[in-house]
Design an enzyme around this catalytic site. Structure first.
Site, mmCIF file in Angstrom:
data_model
loop_
_atom_site.group_PDB
_atom_site.id
_atom_site.type_symbol
_atom_site.label_atom_id
_atom_site.label_comp_id
_atom_site.label_asym_id
_atom_site.label_seq_id
_atom_site.Cartn_x
_atom_site.Cartn_y
_atom_site.Cartn_z
ATOM 1 N N ASP A 44 3.747 -4.690 -10.897
ATOM 2 C CA ASP A 44 3.766 -6.061 -11.403
ATOM 3 C C ASP A 44 4.501 -6.158 -12.732
ATOM 4 O O ASP A 44 5.348 -7.031 -12.933
ATOM 5 C CB ASP A 44 2.342 -6.590 -11.584
ATOM 6 C CG ASP A 44 1.580 -6.605 -10.280
ATOM 7 O OD1 ASP A 44 2.198 -6.379 -9.222
ATOM 8 O OD2 ASP A 44 0.357 -6.835 -10.329
ATOM 9 N N HIS A 51 0.834 -1.216 0.000
ATOM 10 C CA HIS A 51 0.000 0.000 0.000
ATOM 11 C C HIS A 51 0.865 1.261 0.000
ATOM 12 O O HIS A 51 0.456 2.303 0.515
ATOM 13 C CB HIS A 51 -0.964 0.005 1.192
ATOM 14 C CG HIS A 51 -2.071 -1.009 1.059
ATOM 15 N ND1 HIS A 51 -3.199 -0.781 0.312
ATOM 16 C CD2 HIS A 51 -2.186 -2.275 1.532
ATOM 17 C CE1 HIS A 51 -3.981 -1.843 0.358
ATOM 18 N NE2 HIS A 51 -3.381 -2.784 1.084
ATOM 19 N N TYR A 92 -10.391 -0.472 -0.627
ATOM 20 C CA TYR A 92 -9.188 0.054 -1.270
ATOM 21 C C TYR A 92 -9.313 1.570 -1.465
ATOM 22 O O TYR A 92 -8.427 2.340 -1.107
ATOM 23 C CB TYR A 92 -8.994 -0.655 -2.612
ATOM 24 C CG TYR A 92 -7.809 -0.190 -3.402
ATOM 25 C CD1 TYR A 92 -6.511 -0.582 -3.063
ATOM 26 C CD2 TYR A 92 -7.971 0.651 -4.500
ATOM 27 C CE1 TYR A 92 -5.426 -0.159 -3.796
ATOM 28 C CE2 TYR A 92 -6.889 1.083 -5.239
ATOM 29 C CZ TYR A 92 -5.616 0.681 -4.881
ATOM 30 O OH TYR A 92 -4.540 1.112 -5.608
ATOM 31 N N ASP A 96 2.564 2.168 -2.981
ATOM 32 C CA ASP A 96 2.697 2.691 -4.344
ATOM 33 C C ASP A 96 1.886 3.967 -4.561
ATOM 34 O O ASP A 96 2.402 4.967 -5.038
ATOM 35 C CB ASP A 96 2.351 1.627 -5.401
ATOM 36 C CG ASP A 96 0.989 0.974 -5.194
ATOM 37 O OD1 ASP A 96 0.386 1.182 -4.115
ATOM 38 O OD2 ASP A 96 0.533 0.261 -6.100
ATOM 39 N N GLY A 113 -2.071 -13.892 -6.724
ATOM 40 C CA GLY A 113 -1.327 -12.723 -6.278
ATOM 41 C C GLY A 113 0.107 -12.711 -6.771
ATOM 42 O O GLY A 113 0.921 -11.921 -6.325
ATOM 43 N N LEU A 114 0.415 -13.604 -7.708
ATOM 44 C CA LEU A 114 1.778 -13.656 -8.260
ATOM 45 C C LEU A 114 1.849 -13.000 -9.632
ATOM 46 O O LEU A 114 2.868 -13.036 -10.304
ATOM 47 C CB LEU A 114 2.254 -15.106 -8.352
ATOM 48 C CG LEU A 114 2.381 -15.793 -7.004
ATOM 49 C CD1 LEU A 114 2.828 -17.233 -7.162
ATOM 50 C CD2 LEU A 114 3.381 -15.051 -6.147
ATOM 51 N N SER A 156 -0.920 -12.384 -14.997
ATOM 52 C CA SER A 156 -1.292 -11.511 -16.118
ATOM 53 C C SER A 156 -0.107 -10.639 -16.539
ATOM 54 O O SER A 156 0.136 -10.460 -17.730
ATOM 55 C CB SER A 156 -2.516 -10.666 -15.777
ATOM 56 O OG SER A 156 -2.272 -9.806 -14.691
HETATM 57 P P1 ADP Z 1 -3.065 -12.690 -11.464
HETATM 58 O O1 ADP Z 1 -3.132 -12.163 -10.068
HETATM 59 O O2 ADP Z 1 -2.474 -14.063 -11.507
HETATM 60 O O3 ADP Z 1 -2.412 -11.721 -12.388
HETATM 61 P P2 ADP Z 1 -5.334 -12.006 -13.045
HETATM 62 O O4 ADP Z 1 -6.772 -12.248 -12.867
HETATM 63 O O5 ADP Z 1 -4.861 -10.600 -13.096
HETATM 64 O O6 ADP Z 1 -4.584 -12.842 -11.923
HETATM 65 O O7 ADP Z 1 -4.838 -12.673 -14.398
HETATM 66 C C1 ADP Z 1 -5.166 -14.010 -14.696
HETATM 67 C C2 ADP Z 1 -5.550 -14.106 -16.149
HETATM 68 O O8 ADP Z 1 -4.384 -14.059 -16.975
HETATM 69 C C3 ADP Z 1 -6.214 -15.433 -16.489
HETATM 70 O O9 ADP Z 1 -7.603 -15.372 -16.258
HETATM 71 C C4 ADP Z 1 -5.875 -15.576 -17.962
HETATM 72 O O10 ADP Z 1 -6.757 -14.806 -18.753
HETATM 73 C C5 ADP Z 1 -4.498 -14.955 -18.055
HETATM 74 N N1 ADP Z 1 -3.464 -16.003 -17.896
HETATM 75 C C6 ADP Z 1 -2.523 -16.080 -16.920
HETATM 76 N N2 ADP Z 1 -1.759 -17.188 -17.067
HETATM 77 C C7 ADP Z 1 -2.217 -17.834 -18.148
HETATM 78 C C8 ADP Z 1 -1.867 -19.054 -18.816
HETATM 79 N N3 ADP Z 1 -0.873 -19.843 -18.366
HETATM 80 N N4 ADP Z 1 -2.569 -19.405 -19.919
HETATM 81 C C9 ADP Z 1 -3.570 -18.637 -20.363
HETATM 82 N N5 ADP Z 1 -3.954 -17.482 -19.780
HETATM 83 C C10 ADP Z 1 -3.297 -17.067 -18.686
HETATM 84 MG MG MG Z 2 -3.096 -9.715 -12.653
#
Ligand code: ADP
Ligand code: MG
Length: 377
Positions: free
Chosen positions: A169, A32, A219, A34, A120-121, A124
């Site tokens: 990220d 928190h 938030y 950023d 949370g890793l 995306s």
């Molecule tokens: P995170 O916290 O992991 O970033 P998000 O909801 O922001 O979670 O992002 C997850 C999304 O990213 C998934 O719903 C998918 O659309 C895409 N994604 C992540 N990894 C993959 C993967 N290995 N194959 C296909 N899509 C992926």
């Molecule tokens: Mg994400």
């Protein structure tokens, strides 16, 4: 994974692709901070998205997601946005490069990953930065600088995925370096690498698998508290506030605003202290600061929840060096710095006790600090 992706690409497209990868990330400390102009301290991890890519000489992109077992095909104009959520991340990256005057033409791609989704890793960000890095290499002679690649990922989230995220990220995913964390100053956007040598210790996340959906947006409420206090103290953000100034103004603040600001001001200092400790190789101090952050997030900032406090208590009882909530709060993971010798008993105890109380086991995700976006040889 690399071989498998390559083989699927060969089979689908009959050609030799170029291979790229990028990584998920952790944030060791600096929560928190950023939006308060403070510091964050992330690093890329050994959980990656990997892609096989090759220009196809057309105006069309053909992508196959191995993990979802789905194919998407789209053009490169704004109106060509694909329906599948996962493909929108890739489409967004293409569009954001084009919007900035860069080049993207048709290509074929196959990708897969092992960054847990939504834990949370930042899977995306790994996906965005893998494709941003690849398209910079394949179509732009690597002329787009790395910070811009991170912004391309961030704008993709904003404009094509409906996520109003900060830069951490994508920054971590693009700039990540093996055995190093990066202290990013969210006011100046300057950053510095710090060696992360933790011989004798491991980093492990415990995913509680709970996510509390709250009615009003906590938030935004936290942000508003911070902004109110900054204004009262006559500073642009809490980055420039001190505990002395905050204490002097305490009578004019609500108790809630006071404790929110107190956390932010202390957290800024904790990041600096952790960097110093790491330079001395002092993991015990790093761990102590992690516990302090957890306490602050739980008691002063009030973004923890019962399950995460429970995991934190177990860590303490097991003699774990450091443990705290990672991420915005109200669920998700704890990040733990654990001595090698305590690793197995800690994980076993956490799984057992958590299951006894909440009916399911937390998921163990060991992480090693590794390289971010890159071309694979
Ligand atoms: P995170 O916290 O992991 O970033 P998000 O909801 O922001 O979670 O992002 C997850 C999304 O990213 C998934 O719903 C998918 O659309 C895409 N994604 C992540 N990894 C993959 C993967 N290995 N194959 C296909 N899509 C992926
Ligand atoms: Mg994400």
């Amino acid at each position: 994974m690399e071989k498998k992706i390559k083989a699927i690409f060969n089979e689908k497209f009959g050609k030799e692709p170029e291979m790229y990868a990028s990584a998920g990330r952790i944030n060791l400390i600096g929560e928190h901070t950023d939006y308060n102009g403070g510091y964050v301290f992330p690093g890329a991890i050994d959980k990656v998205i990997m892609a096989a890519i090759l220009p196809n000489g057309t105006d069309t992109v053909k992508v196959y997601s191995v993990d979802i077992n789905e194919e998407a095909e789209f053009g490169l104009r704004e109106e060509d946005a694909p329906k599948q959520q996962w493909a929108r991340y890739i489409f967004g990256v293409c569009r954001e490069i084009i919007k900035r005057g860069g080049t993207v033409k048709g290509f074929d791609a196959v990708f897969a990953g092992n960054v847990p989704l939504g834990a949370g890793l930042s899977s995306s960000a790994a996906l965005e930065s893998c494709f941003a890095y690849a398209l910079n290499d394949l179509f732009n002679g690597n002329t787009i600088d790395k910070f811009e690649l991170a912004r391309i990922g961030q704008s993709t989230e904003h404009n094509y995925c409906g996520v109003n995220c900060g830069i951490m990220d994508q920054f971590a995913s693009v700039f990540g370096k093996k055995d190093h964390l990066m202290r990013l100053d969210c006011r100046s956007m300057e950053f510095e690498y710090f060696p992360f040598k933790i011989d004798g210790y491991k980093l492990v996340l415990l995913d509680s698998k709970v996510k509390h959906a709250l009615v009003d947006s906590p938030y935004n409420k936290r942000r508003q508290s911070c902004e109110r206090v900054a204004k009262m103290l006559g500073v642009e953000t809490l980055r420039d506030a001190t505990m002395e100034a905050l204490n002097a103004a305490r009578g004019e603040l609500t108790a809630e605003d006071y404790f929110r600001a107190k956390f932010v001001i202390e957290e800024k200092q904790r990041v600096l202290d952790v960097c110093d400790a790491l330079q001395r190789g002092d993991c015990e101090t790093v761990g102590r600061k992690m516990y302090e952050t957890h306490n602050g997030l739980s008691k002063d900032y009030e973004v923890s929840c019962e399950e995460l406090d429970f995991l934190n208590d177990i860590a303490r009882e097991c003699g774990v060096t450091g443990s705290r909530i990672m991420g915005g709060g109200f669920g998700g993971c704890t990040i733990n710095l654990v001595k090698d010798s305590l690793y197995e008993p800690f994980i076993a105890t956490a799984k057992k006790e958590f299951k006894k109380k909440y009916g399911h086991e937390p998921v163990e995700i060991p992480v090693v600090i590794s390289d971010g976006a890159r071309k694979l040889s």
